[in-house]
Design a protein around this motif. Structure first.
Motif, PDB file in Angstrom:
ATOM      1  N   THR A  37       4.312 -94.526 -75.957  1.00  0.00           N
ATOM      2  CA  THR A  37       3.867 -95.706 -76.700  1.00  0.00           C
ATOM      3  C   THR A  37       3.727 -96.870 -75.710  1.00  0.00           C
ATOM      4  O   THR A  37       4.728 -97.445 -75.277  1.00  0.00           O
ATOM      5  CB  THR A  37       4.902 -96.072 -77.794  1.00  0.00           C
ATOM      6  N   LYS A  40       5.485-100.390 -75.931  1.00  0.00           N
ATOM      7  CA  LYS A  40       6.885-100.556 -75.496  1.00  0.00           C
ATOM      8  C   LYS A  40       6.945-100.861 -73.997  1.00  0.00           C
ATOM      9  O   LYS A  40       7.768-101.652 -73.540  1.00  0.00           O
ATOM     10  CB  LYS A  40       7.701 -99.299 -75.801  1.00  0.00           C
ATOM     11  N   ALA A  63       4.003 -87.103 -71.525  1.00  0.00           N
ATOM     12  CA  ALA A  63       4.739 -86.318 -70.532  1.00  0.00           C
ATOM     13  C   ALA A  63       4.983 -84.876 -70.986  1.00  0.00           C
ATOM     14  O   ALA A  63       5.645 -84.115 -70.286  1.00  0.00           O
ATOM     15  CB  ALA A  63       6.058 -87.006 -70.202  1.00  0.00           C
ATOM     16  N   ASN A 185      19.440 -92.289 -77.461  1.00  0.00           N
ATOM     17  CA  ASN A 185      18.586 -91.526 -78.380  1.00  0.00           C
ATOM     18  C   ASN A 185      19.408 -90.733 -79.411  1.00  0.00           C
ATOM     19  O   ASN A 185      20.167 -89.834 -79.047  1.00  0.00           O
ATOM     20  CB  ASN A 185      17.704 -90.593 -77.548  1.00  0.00           C
TER      21      ASN A 185
HETATM   22  P1  NDP Z   1      14.971 -93.432 -75.879  1.00  0.00           P
HETATM   23  O1  NDP Z   1      14.731 -92.518 -77.010  1.00  0.00           O
HETATM   24  O2  NDP Z   1      15.388 -94.844 -76.116  1.00  0.00           O
HETATM   25  O3  NDP Z   1      13.672 -93.480 -74.953  1.00  0.00           O
HETATM   26  C1  NDP Z   1      12.941 -92.350 -74.590  1.00  0.00           C
HETATM   27  C2  NDP Z   1      11.561 -92.801 -74.171  1.00  0.00           C
HETATM   28  O4  NDP Z   1      10.832 -91.649 -73.751  1.00  0.00           O
HETATM   29  C3  NDP Z   1      10.780 -93.452 -75.304  1.00  0.00           C
HETATM   30  O5  NDP Z   1      10.107 -94.584 -74.806  1.00  0.00           O
HETATM   31  C4  NDP Z   1       9.795 -92.356 -75.706  1.00  0.00           C
HETATM   32  O6  NDP Z   1       8.551 -92.791 -76.201  1.00  0.00           O
HETATM   33  C5  NDP Z   1       9.545 -91.705 -74.360  1.00  0.00           C
HETATM   34  N1  NDP Z   1       8.993 -90.369 -74.572  1.00  0.00           N
HETATM   35  C6  NDP Z   1       9.433 -89.395 -75.417  1.00  0.00           C
HETATM   36  N2  NDP Z   1       8.604 -88.351 -75.381  1.00  0.00           N
HETATM   37  C7  NDP Z   1       7.620 -88.653 -74.501  1.00  0.00           C
HETATM   38  C8  NDP Z   1       6.475 -87.989 -74.042  1.00  0.00           C
HETATM   39  N3  NDP Z   1       6.158 -86.756 -74.459  1.00  0.00           N
HETATM   40  N4  NDP Z   1       5.675 -88.620 -73.142  1.00  0.00           N
HETATM   41  C9  NDP Z   1       5.969 -89.862 -72.696  1.00  0.00           C
HETATM   42  N5  NDP Z   1       7.044 -90.545 -73.096  1.00  0.00           N
HETATM   43  C10 NDP Z   1       7.864 -89.951 -73.996  1.00  0.00           C
HETATM   44  O7  NDP Z   1      16.047 -92.702 -74.927  1.00  0.00           O
HETATM   45  P2  NDP Z   1      17.054 -93.381 -73.896  1.00  0.00           P
HETATM   46  O8  NDP Z   1      16.340 -94.415 -73.114  1.00  0.00           O
HETATM   47  O9  NDP Z   1      18.289 -93.718 -74.600  1.00  0.00           O
HETATM   48  O10 NDP Z   1      17.378 -92.137 -72.944  1.00  0.00           O
HETATM   49  C11 NDP Z   1      16.482 -91.762 -71.908  1.00  0.00           C
HETATM   50  C12 NDP Z   1      17.065 -90.556 -71.157  1.00  0.00           C
HETATM   51  O11 NDP Z   1      18.330 -90.900 -70.592  1.00  0.00           O
HETATM   52  C13 NDP Z   1      17.332 -89.328 -72.056  1.00  0.00           C
HETATM   53  O12 NDP Z   1      16.931 -88.195 -71.346  1.00  0.00           O
HETATM   54  C14 NDP Z   1      18.819 -89.327 -72.231  1.00  0.00           C
HETATM   55  O13 NDP Z   1      19.336 -88.047 -72.462  1.00  0.00           O
HETATM   56  C15 NDP Z   1      19.266 -89.859 -70.869  1.00  0.00           C
HETATM   57  N6  NDP Z   1      20.626 -90.419 -70.855  1.00  0.00           N
HETATM   58  C16 NDP Z   1      21.443 -90.078 -69.812  1.00  0.00           C
HETATM   59  C17 NDP Z   1      22.720 -90.585 -69.753  1.00  0.00           C
HETATM   60  C18 NDP Z   1      23.557 -90.312 -68.553  1.00  0.00           C
HETATM   61  O14 NDP Z   1      24.585 -90.980 -68.367  1.00  0.00           O
HETATM   62  N7  NDP Z   1      23.224 -89.389 -67.676  1.00  0.00           N
HETATM   63  C19 NDP Z   1      23.281 -91.442 -70.805  1.00  0.00           C
HETATM   64  C20 NDP Z   1      22.302 -91.834 -71.804  1.00  0.00           C
HETATM   65  C21 NDP Z   1      21.018 -91.301 -71.830  1.00  0.00           C
HETATM   66  P3  NDP Z   1       8.372 -93.453 -77.671  1.00  0.00           P
HETATM   67  O15 NDP Z   1       8.752 -94.874 -77.439  1.00  0.00           O
HETATM   68  O16 NDP Z   1       6.949 -93.236 -78.003  1.00  0.00           O
HETATM   69  O17 NDP Z   1       9.337 -92.721 -78.579  1.00  0.00           O
END
Ligand code: NDP
Length: 400
Positions: A37, A40, A63, A185
């Protein structure tokens, strides 16, 4: 030629990574934030420009689509791709990176959307492909996994001849004021905490029922909290790389209200990951629940309190038994003031930026796919102190 950095994913963590890369623009060069999106991405770019004074580019990108990514990576030619989309996209982004010869970093291991498994198998299987493409892939550069792996490597390097046991201790004592919300998430978070627990002892995985094992741990600057044993992905790589290890466990704090909500949602089927028929449409219950719950990115301005995440290791040095507790405490409101995000996104996004910075500077290098503890922990530990996540070490910790 100046460097180019591509960040994929514009959620809570992507926001922090964009801010922190912009704050280190001398290393990251021209920064692009791409996500499903694009609005965002644009909102984050505007906030970064207003607060940090650095312009970042934005791009709509799917992605899940390897061909679309390959075409875009060839056009942009970034030096590194920082994947902070969802774990479902790890393999497609890795494949696009190896096809284009671009270094890769993520913060969470691959998950298949239809099976709640947390394992590195399919990412480790790409080691040969990364070596052939002459590139580096850094897996799990968030806080846990990420900084916790580095804390273990640091303990091994500086404090022990052999480590026998490790407990990873993750406490979020933040309060967002909602009856129920997740800090990152919701789908990923709820799949993780509702799964069976697992720990590793004497060379074998021992399975427990969800939330079956609880201990109270006294977290510095937070106080004693109920901490529940969960399976967590960093244990899979740490059992391979920490010398002499006999047991490793992971504990996370949960309040009673969170657990009661989760149990109720689970009992009525709202955590299901299989499609169900509803009024002629097919829906996945946990995805519908995500739509209803507060967006984790919206928790930033209302979350108060602290996180404390660390590792408690016991082992032997010069024939003497000893223990070491390494931890990091972060205040949610401080995070929001700096980068407009709550502490869980902050503590994930900063280590992602640091891992990428060390790769771009050539301080961490290699060909193939690596977990964090395989790299020298010292430069990462130094950067944590400089980039907003200062840590403490206590030898022979005695709770108050
Ligand atoms: P969010 O759900 O807030 O953000 C995920 C983003 O990825 C959104 O902007 C979403 O788009 C985008 N996205 C999803 N699918 C696709 C796609 N097919 N193509 C392009 N973009 C896409 O998640 P978080 O920011 O909370 O988490 C991000 C990552 O960090 C996750 O993998 C999570 O597991 C990891 N994480 C790791 C931690 C650690 O300590 N190691 C702790 C917390 C999180 P859209 O806005 O359209 O939905």
């Amino acid at each position: 030629m100046s460097r180019k950095t591509l960040i994929i994913g514009a959620g809570g963590v992507g926001n922090v990574v964009a801010f922190k890369c912009a704050m280190n623009a001398d290393v990251f060069g021209e920064i692009t934030l791409a996500s499903r999106t694009v609005s965002k991405c644009d909102e984050i770019a505007q906030n970064v420009k207003a607060k940090v004074g650095v312009a970042i580019q934005t791009k709509q990108l799917d992605a899940d689509n390897v061909d679309e990514m390959i075409a875009y990576f060839k056009e942009l030619q970034p030096n590194i791709v920082i994947n902070v989309a969802l774990p479902y996209q790890d393999l497609t982004i890795m494949d696009a990176c190896s096809a284009c010869g671009i270094d890769y970093l993520d913060t969470a291991n691959y998950e298949h959307p239809d099976t709640a498994k947390f394992e590195y198998k399919e990412q480790w299987a790409r080691d040969g492909q990364f070596k052939e493409a002459d590139i580096m892939g850094l897996l799990g550069s968030g806080f846990d996994p990420g900084a916790t792996n580095i804390f273990c490597a640091y303990a091994q390097k500086h404090y022990f001849d052999e480590i026998y046991t490790i407990d990873i201790l993750d406490c979020n004592a933040g309060d967002h004021g909602y009856p129920f919300a997740t800090n990152f998430n919701p789908e990923i978070n709820l799949r993780e905490v509702s799964a069976k627990g697992r720990y590793w002892e004497n060379g074998e995985w021992v399975e427990t029922e969800p939330m079956e094992i609880m201990q109270v741990w006294d977290y510095p600057e937070v106080g004693p909290k109920d901490s529940y044993l969960l399976y967590h992905e960093e244990m899979e790589s740490l059992v391979k790389h920490i010398k002499g290890l006999k047991r490793i466990r992971f504990f996370m704090t949960f309040g009673q209200s969170y657990l009661t909500h989760m149990k109720c949602l689970e009992n009525v089927g709202m955590l299901g990951i299989e499609e169900v028929e509803h009024n002629g449409c097919k829906i996945v219950p946990i995805q519908f629940l995500k739509t209803l719950l507060p967006d984790p990115a919206s928790l930033g301005p209302r979350t108060k309190g602290k996180t404390n995440i660390g590792i408690y290791a016991k082992g032997i040095k010069d024939g003497q038994e000893k223990s070491v507790y390494i931890y990091q405490v972060k205040d949610h409101e401080e995070c929001y003031a700096e980068v407009m995000s709550q502490g869980v996104s902050y503590t994930t996004g900063v280590p992602a930026m640091i891992g990428a910075k060390l790769m771009l500077e050539g301080i961490w290098s290699g060909k193939g796919v690596f977990n964090m503890e395989q790299l020298d922990p010292d430069p990462f530990m130094e950067e944590l102190n400089k980039q907003g996540l200062p840590w403490e070490v206590i030898e022979d910790y005695k709770p108050q």
